[in-house]
Structure formats: structure tokens, C-alpha cells
Design a protein around this motif. Structure first.
Motif, PDB file in Angstrom:
ATOM      1  N   TYR A 178     -33.102  25.534  27.050  1.00 37.17           N
ATOM      2  CA  TYR A 178     -31.785  25.086  27.536  1.00 37.17           C
ATOM      3  C   TYR A 178     -31.491  25.633  28.937  1.00 37.17           C
ATOM      4  CZ  TYR A 178     -26.694  24.674  27.803  1.00 37.17           C
ATOM      5  OH  TYR A 178     -25.408  24.394  28.202  1.00 37.17           O
ATOM      6  N   ALA A 179     -30.859  24.795  29.736  1.00 38.22           N
ATOM      7  CA  ALA A 179     -30.326  25.199  31.035  1.00 38.22           C
ATOM      8  C   ALA A 179     -28.889  24.680  31.130  1.00 38.22           C
ATOM      9  CB  ALA A 179     -31.174  24.640  32.172  1.00 38.22           C
ATOM     10  N   TRP A 180     -28.085  25.271  31.996  1.00 36.27           N
ATOM     11  CA  TRP A 180     -26.645  24.961  32.036  1.00 36.27           C
ATOM     12  C   TRP A 180     -26.385  23.477  32.276  1.00 36.27           C
ATOM     13  CZ3 TRP A 180     -24.508  22.640  36.228  1.00 36.27           C
ATOM     14  CH2 TRP A 180     -25.232  22.690  37.441  1.00 36.27           C
ATOM     15  N   TRP A 181     -27.265  22.810  33.062  1.00 40.32           N
ATOM     16  CA  TRP A 181     -27.024  21.406  33.400  1.00 40.32           C
ATOM     17  C   TRP A 181     -27.387  20.464  32.258  1.00 40.32           C
ATOM     18  CZ3 TRP A 181     -31.675  18.738  33.490  1.00 40.32           C
ATOM     19  CH2 TRP A 181     -32.826  19.513  33.653  1.00 40.32           C
ATOM     20  N   TRP A 182     -27.920  21.022  31.149  1.00 31.68           N
ATOM     21  CA  TRP A 182     -28.191  20.186  29.977  1.00 31.68           C
ATOM     22  C   TRP A 182     -26.911  19.637  29.361  1.00 31.68           C
ATOM     23  CZ3 TRP A 182     -32.511  21.068  25.949  1.00 31.68           C
ATOM     24  CH2 TRP A 182     -33.764  21.050  26.591  1.00 31.68           C
ATOM     25  N   CYS A 243     -21.624  22.016  12.919  1.00 24.74           N
ATOM     26  CA  CYS A 243     -21.179  22.706  14.135  1.00 24.74           C
ATOM     27  C   CYS A 243     -22.264  23.647  14.649  1.00 24.74           C
ATOM     28  CB  CYS A 243     -19.892  23.472  13.856  1.00 24.74           C
ATOM     29  SG  CYS A 243     -18.487  22.403  13.446  1.00 24.74           S
ATOM     30  N   GLY A 244     -22.983  24.306  13.745  1.00 23.15           N
ATOM     31  CA  GLY A 244     -24.072  25.179  14.163  1.00 23.15           C
ATOM     32  C   GLY A 244     -25.192  24.395  14.832  1.00 23.15           C
ATOM     33  N   LEU A 245     -25.559  23.252  14.256  1.00 27.02           N
ATOM     34  CA  LEU A 245     -26.619  22.429  14.849  1.00 27.02           C
ATOM     35  C   LEU A 245     -26.189  21.859  16.202  1.00 27.02           C
ATOM     36  CD1 LEU A 245     -28.108  20.412  11.855  1.00 27.02           C
ATOM     37  CD2 LEU A 245     -29.248  22.136  13.241  1.00 27.02           C
ATOM     38  N   THR A 246     -24.945  21.409  16.307  1.00 24.40           N
ATOM     39  CA  THR A 246     -24.466  20.901  17.589  1.00 24.40           C
ATOM     40  C   THR A 246     -24.494  21.998  18.645  1.00 24.40           C
ATOM     41  OG1 THR A 246     -23.007  19.370  16.388  1.00 24.40           O
ATOM     42  CG2 THR A 246     -22.567  19.693  18.718  1.00 24.40           C
ATOM     43  N   THR A 247     -24.143  23.211  18.253  1.00 25.67           N
ATOM     44  CA  THR A 247     -24.198  24.343  19.174  1.00 25.67           C
ATOM     45  C   THR A 247     -25.623  24.608  19.643  1.00 25.67           C
ATOM     46  OG1 THR A 247     -22.244  25.402  18.200  1.00 25.67           O
ATOM     47  CG2 THR A 247     -23.791  26.830  19.364  1.00 25.67           C
ATOM     48  N   VAL A 248     -26.559  24.604  18.709  1.00 24.63           N
ATOM     49  CA  VAL A 248     -27.959  24.897  19.036  1.00 24.63           C
ATOM     50  C   VAL A 248     -28.570  23.801  19.898  1.00 24.63           C
ATOM     51  CG1 VAL A 248     -30.269  25.090  18.020  1.00 24.63           C
ATOM     52  CG2 VAL A 248     -28.371  26.403  17.067  1.00 24.63           C
ATOM     53  N   LEU A 249     -28.287  22.549  19.571  1.00 26.16           N
ATOM     54  CA  LEU A 249     -28.945  21.440  20.253  1.00 26.16           C
ATOM     55  C   LEU A 249     -28.320  21.102  21.601  1.00 26.16           C
ATOM     56  CD1 LEU A 249     -29.519  18.977  17.259  1.00 26.16           C
ATOM     57  CD2 LEU A 249     -31.168  20.545  18.287  1.00 26.16           C
ATOM     58  N   PHE A 250     -26.988  21.206  21.712  1.00 28.46           N
ATOM     59  CA  PHE A 250     -26.318  20.667  22.890  1.00 28.46           C
ATOM     60  C   PHE A 250     -25.513  21.690  23.693  1.00 28.46           C
ATOM     61  CE2 PHE A 250     -26.769  17.164  19.867  1.00 28.46           C
ATOM     62  CZ  PHE A 250     -27.393  16.214  20.660  1.00 28.46           C
ATOM     63  N   LEU A 251     -25.180  22.831  23.113  1.00 28.13           N
ATOM     64  CA  LEU A 251     -24.326  23.800  23.812  1.00 28.13           C
ATOM     65  C   LEU A 251     -25.053  25.098  24.146  1.00 28.13           C
ATOM     66  CD1 LEU A 251     -20.969  23.328  21.841  1.00 28.13           C
ATOM     67  CD2 LEU A 251     -21.729  22.208  23.953  1.00 28.13           C
ATOM     68  N   GLY A 252     -26.351  25.114  24.000  1.00 33.27           N
ATOM     69  CA  GLY A 252     -27.104  26.284  24.430  1.00 33.27           C
ATOM     70  C   GLY A 252     -27.198  27.407  23.434  1.00 33.27           C
ATOM     71  N   GLY A 253     -26.677  27.219  22.215  1.00 32.12           N
ATOM     72  CA  GLY A 253     -26.839  28.252  21.194  1.00 32.12           C
ATOM     73  C   GLY A 253     -26.334  29.604  21.652  1.00 32.12           C
TER      74      GLY A 253
END
Length: 320
Positions: A178-182, A243-253
Motif C-alpha cells: 500500500y501507498a498513500w495514493w492508493w 470493516c476490517g477487510l475494507t481497512t486492509v484492502l483499501f485504507l492501508g490497514g
């Protein structure tokens, strides 16, 4: 021996999280809805800020009579709540909380694993509806199955976009890449994934399979007491997992300031923020009609998910 002890400790930690976090989400839902809708009971039960509301609900469910309809398929009827609940326990094992191996089990194809296991949960609703010997329950179970079939595809497509971007199916690997621009790059996929997840959980405004005004709480009409409570617990466990999966996949965990030491805290805070959004949506929007619900999946979410995959492919080629 030390490896076996480590495995046991990891499994115990996952079990404790599974038993605690859904209850925290349930208590939070009571409070948030009480504030937003001016509900007095959840704000005053037990005294200080209604701390006893969740305890009162637990006692209420425990005291209710355990009823099995005379014409029901008894074994399937009794097994259905466990089938609805246990898949979320298995999914929690694969969700990384922080760096340095802070995960129950790092699975190479973790993304495939969690999406496949989450899909099993709907079998609990289908089993409950079929085994209840009630036409309203059967209709609710069939609606649940149809809803899963409709919303599973956009959810998979949105998750595939992230796997393409990261070049791996491992959940810790996706977070590491993950990078911030993701976040702006994968924003469309994030919205599709989160929305489809809400629909699979049958949360408002996608709760047509349990519409009390039409089919008397759907597949769960004949359930009472603790078995009904297990279905509610499965819903709250599903919120934690989504919510945990969305955090891991799209918000950088775990990514954030001082992530090496506080990564687990960032994961929990992002998950909690998304859980608040889930509750907020329940209070804000009325449920969709069944035809609107199906149309939204096929004419809105799937095209958006395909657009996200195309965008991901273009960006990957440009980067390469």
C-alpha cells in the motif's frame, strides 16, 4: 513445542476478538441510534449512559423459550445459526491487524480464502428459511440467496482490482504494498466493495430479505431465544469482518504514524470508523424494494467495479 504454543495463543486471540468486537459494535449501535433518533431506553438502562442495555438484551434472549416448529426439519433448523456465524470466525483468522506477523494465520491466497468463506454464511439463512416450514421464512431465505448471487460479483471484482494493484493475494502482502495514493486510485473499488458487503450482510438499506413489513423478519421468523441471538451476533460479526477487510484492502490497514509500534491501533481505529458508517447508514436510509436492490447491483455496482479494474490496469501499465 513453542510453535504449537504460538498457534494456540494466536487462535485464542482471534477467539477473544470474535467474542468481544461484535458485542462492542452492538453496544455502539444502541448508543449511536439512541443519539440520532432520540431513543430514551438505550441511554438510561442501568444508569450511567445506558451501560446495561446490552446486558438486558442478553438476559432477555437467554430467558426466552427455545421453540422448534412441529413441521420443521429439526436438525437443519438447529444447525443453521452456527452455519451463519462460524464463517466469520474463520475469516478473522486471516485478517492482519499489524506488522510483524500480527495475524492469526498468513495465507498465501488469503483474499480468495476470506471471500469464499464469507459466501458460506448465506447458507445459514437459506437453511433457516427452508427448515422452518414457513412460507415467509422460505421466501426470506430465497431472497437472501438471490441477494448474495447479485452482490458477490461486484465484491469479487472490486477485490480483484486491489490484488492486481498489489500483485499478490496475501492480505499482509496487500497491506505491505500500500501507498498513500492508493486510496484515491482505488476509491471506486472501495465504495463498491463496502456497499456489496453491506448487501451481503442484509444491512439497511439492503435488508429486504428480513423486511418486517413484508415477510416477518424473513428466514428467522420461527427463531427464538439464543438461536435468534446467534443470527444477530452473526450480523455484528459480519460488520467487524467487512470493516476490517475494507481497512486492509483499501485504507492501508496498519499504515499510519508510528505504525511499527501502533499499527494494530490504526487498524482498529479505521475499522471502528467504518463500523460507525454502517450504523449511520442504517439510521439514515430506508430499505430498497427487491427490484431496486437487484437492479442496483447489476446496473450500477458491476459497471463501476469493471471501471475500477480497467483503471487499475491502465495505471499498472503506466507505472511499469
Amino acid at each position: 513445542m513453542s510453535d504449537a504454543l504460538e498457534v494456540i495463543l494466536r487462535l485464542l486471540a482471534v477467539l477473544v476478538a470474535f467474542l468481544v468486537l461484535p458485542l462492542v459494535v452492538g453496544q455502539t449501535e444502541h448508543k449511536v441510534m439512541a443519539h440520532m433518533q432520540g431513543r430514551l431506553g438505550p441511554m438510561y438502562a442501568g444508569g450511567f449512559h445506558g451501560w446495561a442495555q446490552l446486558v438486558a438484551d442478553g438476559v432477555k434472549f437467554a430467558q426466552k423459550e427455545d421453540v422448534v416448529p412441529a413441521d420443521a426439519d429439526r436438525k437443519i433448523f438447529q444447525l443453521a445459526p452456527a452455519v451463519a456465524l462460524l464463517p466469520y470466525l474463520l475469516v478473522l483468522i486471516a485478517i492482519p491487524i499489524g506488522p510483524g506477523g500480527l495475524v492469526g494465520q498468513d495465507i498465501d491466497a488469503g483474499l480468495f480464502f476470506v471471500l469464499a468463506v464469507m459466501g458460506v454464511g448465506v447458507l445459514g439463512s437459506l437453511m433457516a428459511g427452508w427448515a422452518s416450514a414457513n412460507k415467509f421464512s422460505l421466501l426470506g431465505g430465497l431472497r437472501s440467496a438471490a441477494q448474495l448471487m447479485s452482490y458477490e460479483l461486484p465484491m469479487l471484482l472490486a477485490a480483484a482490482s486491489v490484488a492486481m494493484a498489489a500483485g499478490t493475494l496475501s492480505l499482509p502482502g496487500i497491506v505491505d504494498a500500500y501507498a498513500w495514493w492508493w486510496t484515491p486510485w482505488q476509491l471506486i473499488g472501495a465504495v463498491v466493495f463496502f456497499t456489496a458487503g453491506l448487501a451481503e450482510l442484509q444491512r439497511p438499506p439492503f435488508d429486504m430479505p428480513v423486511a418486517d413489513s413484508e415477510i416477518i423478519f424473513g428466514a428467522y421468523t420461527e427463531y427464538t431465544g439464543l438461536r435468534f441471538a446467534l443470527f444477530l451476533l452473526a450480523e455484528y460479526a459480519g460488520i467487524v469482518v467487512l470493516c476490517g477487510l475494507t481497512t486492509v484492502l483499501f485504507l492501508g490497514g496498519w499504515h499510519g504514524p508510528w505504525s511499527d509500534s501502533l499499527g494494530w491501533l490504526w487498524t482498529l481505529l479505521k475499522t471502528a470508523a467504518l463500523a460507525f458508517v454502517v450504523i449511520w447508514l442504517r439510521v439514515t436510509y430506508p430499505r430498497l424494494r427487491e427490484d431496486q436492490l437487484q437492479r442496483f447491483a447489476w446496473t450500477v455496482l458491476i459497471p463501476l467495479a469493471l471501471t475500477q479494474i480497467a483503471l487499475t490496469g491502465v495505471v499498472k501499465v503506466v507505472i511499469s
